[in-house]
Design a protein around this motif. Sequence first.
Motif, mmCIF file in Angstrom:
data_model
loop_
_atom_site.group_PDB
_atom_site.id
_atom_site.type_symbol
_atom_site.label_atom_id
_atom_site.label_comp_id
_atom_site.label_asym_id
_atom_site.label_seq_id
_atom_site.Cartn_x
_atom_site.Cartn_y
_atom_site.Cartn_z
ATOM 1 N N GLY A 118 84.191 87.053 16.191
ATOM 2 C CA GLY A 118 85.357 87.038 16.240
ATOM 3 C C GLY A 118 85.853 86.353 17.518
ATOM 4 N N PRO A 119 87.221 86.171 17.700
ATOM 5 C CA PRO A 119 87.723 85.295 18.777
ATOM 6 C C PRO A 119 87.357 85.647 20.157
ATOM 7 N N LYS A 120 87.406 87.241 20.214
ATOM 8 C CA LYS A 120 87.011 87.761 21.466
ATOM 9 C C LYS A 120 85.427 87.654 22.045
ATOM 10 N N VAL A 121 84.660 87.747 20.799
ATOM 11 C CA VAL A 121 83.005 87.408 20.901
ATOM 12 C C VAL A 121 83.174 86.201 21.604
ATOM 13 N N ASP A 122 83.670 85.017 20.955
ATOM 14 C CA ASP A 122 83.667 83.485 21.442
ATOM 15 C C ASP A 122 83.886 83.311 22.778
ATOM 16 N N ASN A 123 85.199 84.184 23.210
ATOM 17 C CA ASN A 123 85.594 84.067 24.632
ATOM 18 C C ASN A 123 84.550 84.614 25.713
ATOM 19 N N LEU A 124 84.046 85.757 25.204
ATOM 20 C CA LEU A 124 83.134 86.464 26.096
ATOM 21 C C LEU A 124 81.827 85.571 26.108
ATOM 22 N N LYS A 125 81.307 84.990 25.105
ATOM 23 C CA LYS A 125 80.029 84.081 25.055
ATOM 24 C C LYS A 125 80.281 82.947 25.913
ATOM 25 N N GLU A 126 81.383 82.423 26.128
ATOM 26 C CA GLU A 126 81.663 81.283 26.869
ATOM 27 C C GLU A 126 81.689 81.619 28.346
ATOM 28 N N TRP A 127 82.248 82.759 28.668
ATOM 29 C CA TRP A 127 82.108 83.413 30.134
ATOM 30 C C TRP A 127 80.659 83.492 30.412
ATOM 31 N N VAL A 128 79.953 84.071 29.668
ATOM 32 C CA VAL A 128 78.521 84.476 30.094
ATOM 33 C C VAL A 128 77.750 82.993 30.242
ATOM 34 N N GLY A 129 78.044 82.131 29.517
ATOM 35 C CA GLY A 129 77.501 80.781 29.835
ATOM 36 C C GLY A 129 77.742 80.229 31.159
ATOM 37 N N ARG A 130 79.055 80.626 31.771
ATOM 38 C CA ARG A 130 79.475 79.886 33.031
ATOM 39 C C ARG A 130 78.891 80.779 34.178
ATOM 40 N N SER A 131 78.574 81.959 33.886
ATOM 41 C CA SER A 131 78.107 83.001 34.730
ATOM 42 C C SER A 131 76.769 83.479 34.625
ATOM 43 N N LYS A 132 75.941 82.637 34.175
ATOM 44 C CA LYS A 132 74.457 83.231 34.169
ATOM 45 C C LYS A 132 73.940 83.610 35.384
ATOM 46 N N GLU A 133 74.263 82.921 36.583
ATOM 47 C CA GLU A 133 73.203 83.344 37.815
ATOM 48 C C GLU A 133 74.056 84.659 38.354
ATOM 49 N N LEU A 134 75.299 85.012 38.236
ATOM 50 C CA LEU A 134 75.908 86.106 38.550
ATOM 51 C C LEU A 134 75.343 87.449 37.812
ATOM 52 N N LEU A 135 75.198 87.131 36.433
ATOM 53 C CA LEU A 135 74.766 88.213 35.586
ATOM 54 C C LEU A 135 73.284 88.415 35.690
ATOM 55 N N THR A 136 72.556 87.427 35.978
ATOM 56 C CA THR A 136 70.992 87.573 36.111
ATOM 57 C C THR A 136 70.872 88.477 37.443
ATOM 58 N N ASP A 137 71.543 88.094 38.554
ATOM 59 C CA ASP A 137 71.471 88.995 39.757
ATOM 60 C C ASP A 137 71.800 90.522 39.553
ATOM 61 N N LEU A 138 72.988 90.599 38.595
ATOM 62 C CA LEU A 138 73.306 91.905 38.562
ATOM 63 C C LEU A 138 72.366 92.750 37.433
ATOM 64 N N GLN A 139 71.687 91.954 36.615
ATOM 65 C CA GLN A 139 70.588 92.576 35.865
ATOM 66 C C GLN A 139 69.426 92.823 36.609
ATOM 67 N N THR A 140 69.120 92.139 37.707
ATOM 68 C CA THR A 140 67.841 92.486 38.779
ATOM 69 C C THR A 140 68.165 93.839 39.544
ATOM 70 N N ARG A 141 69.423 93.802 39.854
ATOM 71 C CA ARG A 141 69.763 95.034 40.409
ATOM 72 C C ARG A 141 69.729 96.441 39.950
ATOM 73 N N ILE A 142 70.258 96.115 38.361
ATOM 74 C CA ILE A 142 70.143 97.250 37.574
ATOM 75 C C ILE A 142 68.688 97.687 37.422
ATOM 76 N N ASN A 143 67.784 96.805 37.051
ATOM 77 C CA ASN A 143 66.238 97.164 36.885
ATOM 78 C C ASN A 143 65.871 97.940 38.030
ATOM 79 N N LYS A 144 66.255 97.434 39.217
ATOM 80 C CA LYS A 144 65.658 98.182 40.596
ATOM 81 C C LYS A 144 66.275 99.768 40.598
ATOM 82 N N VAL A 145 67.526 99.772 40.418
ATOM 83 C CA VAL A 145 68.113 101.193 40.513
ATOM 84 C C VAL A 145 67.529 102.058 39.392
ATOM 85 N N ARG A 146 67.294 101.525 38.242
ATOM 86 C CA ARG A 146 66.919 102.136 37.036
ATOM 87 C C ARG A 146 65.266 102.420 37.072
#
Length: 539
Positions: A180-208
Amino acid sequence: MRGTLFGDQISGHQDALVYNGVYEIANAPIRPLPDQYRRDPTELPYTMGFGRQTFIHPLSAPGSCLPEYLCVSQVPKTANSYDIFDVIGTLLYVEPVAREVTSKQGRKNTVREIMITDHGTEQPIVVSAWNELSGNECEQLASLVTSLPVVGFTGLRVSTYRGFSLTGTMSTLIDANPIGPKVDNLKEWVGRSKELLTDLQTRINKVRDPNMPIPIVNLNNLKNKKAKNTLQDERYKLNVTIPAPDFKKINAYLGCSHCGKRTDYAAGESFTCENCTKDGVLSEPRITFNCVVSDGTDQLEITAFTADTTILFQMSASDIFHLQHSLIMRPPRKRIKELSGSTGPYTIRAKVIEKTNVHSEPDGQGLELQIITFQDEEGTKMRTFLHEHELEFFQGVIQDNLEYDISNAKLKLDVDATSENPDGQIYDIFFNIDTIVKPVSGEEAPKALNFVLIGSIPRKVALEDRYDVLGVVIYVDRCCQTTANIERTADACEVMIVDHRSVNSQVDDNIHFYKHKLYHKKTFKSQFIAFARMFGISP
């Protein structure tokens, strides 16, 4: 309206009915639906069945029934619990192992928590996957989580448990490859924000991670935490002091042993809780304590609940309850008409106006029951019925024509007696082990006490001799058990008191000790221990 498929109908209609599809249905039997099975108040109180003569004709074009996905930030925070949403987000975390949770009805369920985010929210959101979804579907997501995929969820409801989150329903499906169109837009944002999302994922793993130590912070740093730099599941430790504890802010009450909801049942009484619907729970002391804590950087107002207050005061909840209702916090007086159920933390002041004895023998022998009638200043009456096993305990405590302050007793309107009494309402009051009956200050005591100092007691006394002794409490032993002469074990509490023969004496020989054991009196035992600990009297 709800439709229901049973047994083989489920597989037979699996391809015939598609989520979000539009259909024309004929010859379907309609039956009433009991209210307890209606999840949405807007639903009709009927259910549709599917028989052999039922005709289902699709009106939607093949492949057009796509979920109407929302981004995480588009889910309204004020949604009702029966609203459902289709949500997409970037996958950040999948709980490693499913947990078993028991519902209020006693059913065992499995659940795994999933965390997703998108470009419009500062906080990742938790999605709870239940039962079948917590198995293979979650395992598939766990194998993809490191690549930060965009996933879709259908039929989610809003939950406010542990903050704002989403939870699966019977309509929930997990799509690891949504379109769907919203899925395509979100995938585009993920491609531009890899570093930000990887840091957030690391923090979540530590907290959990349950093996990670909980960090210690000060109050100033804690107050600077914002949604953009803090996760919903983060936990911190504080090293603080309570500089000015106010014991008037202790709230001790009787509540459900399962959920803690306040109740009017007497302590130790079994009942069915209307709040948590659990059967066979007990009425037990529950505590809250409001205070201000400080660590030198800032102050914070907190509320400590039952488990924490027992650690703070080094006392059991029962001891704190007795302490508040008897020694420290004098409960305010209330008129009988102002109360209902239990007197709780209030005190009733009433005067004994009548005592009626009921004998088991025709000749007046064998006292079996005593009915005591009280009356408050407004003329409202209440009665208590003392049976054979209670008469000895209260004998000499409640006297004719004296006023008493009564607390921690259950109160109930006697409808039958009130209807026969032209002068007003009559209540029944029920005494229990926590009930305190105290003569009003200034009245003549039920028994004249002839106090003596410890040093005045003869060293040789007969077993039948009795003394009223005055002294200063310096030691209170913990609850212990002792064996009496009749070879039975009884609860006991040992209290040590001292006095002096002369105010000018300073030698140790003039200090006298006296040990006193209190047998069976549970209330007295708790009060003495509570009194000693609260006022700094240490063994």
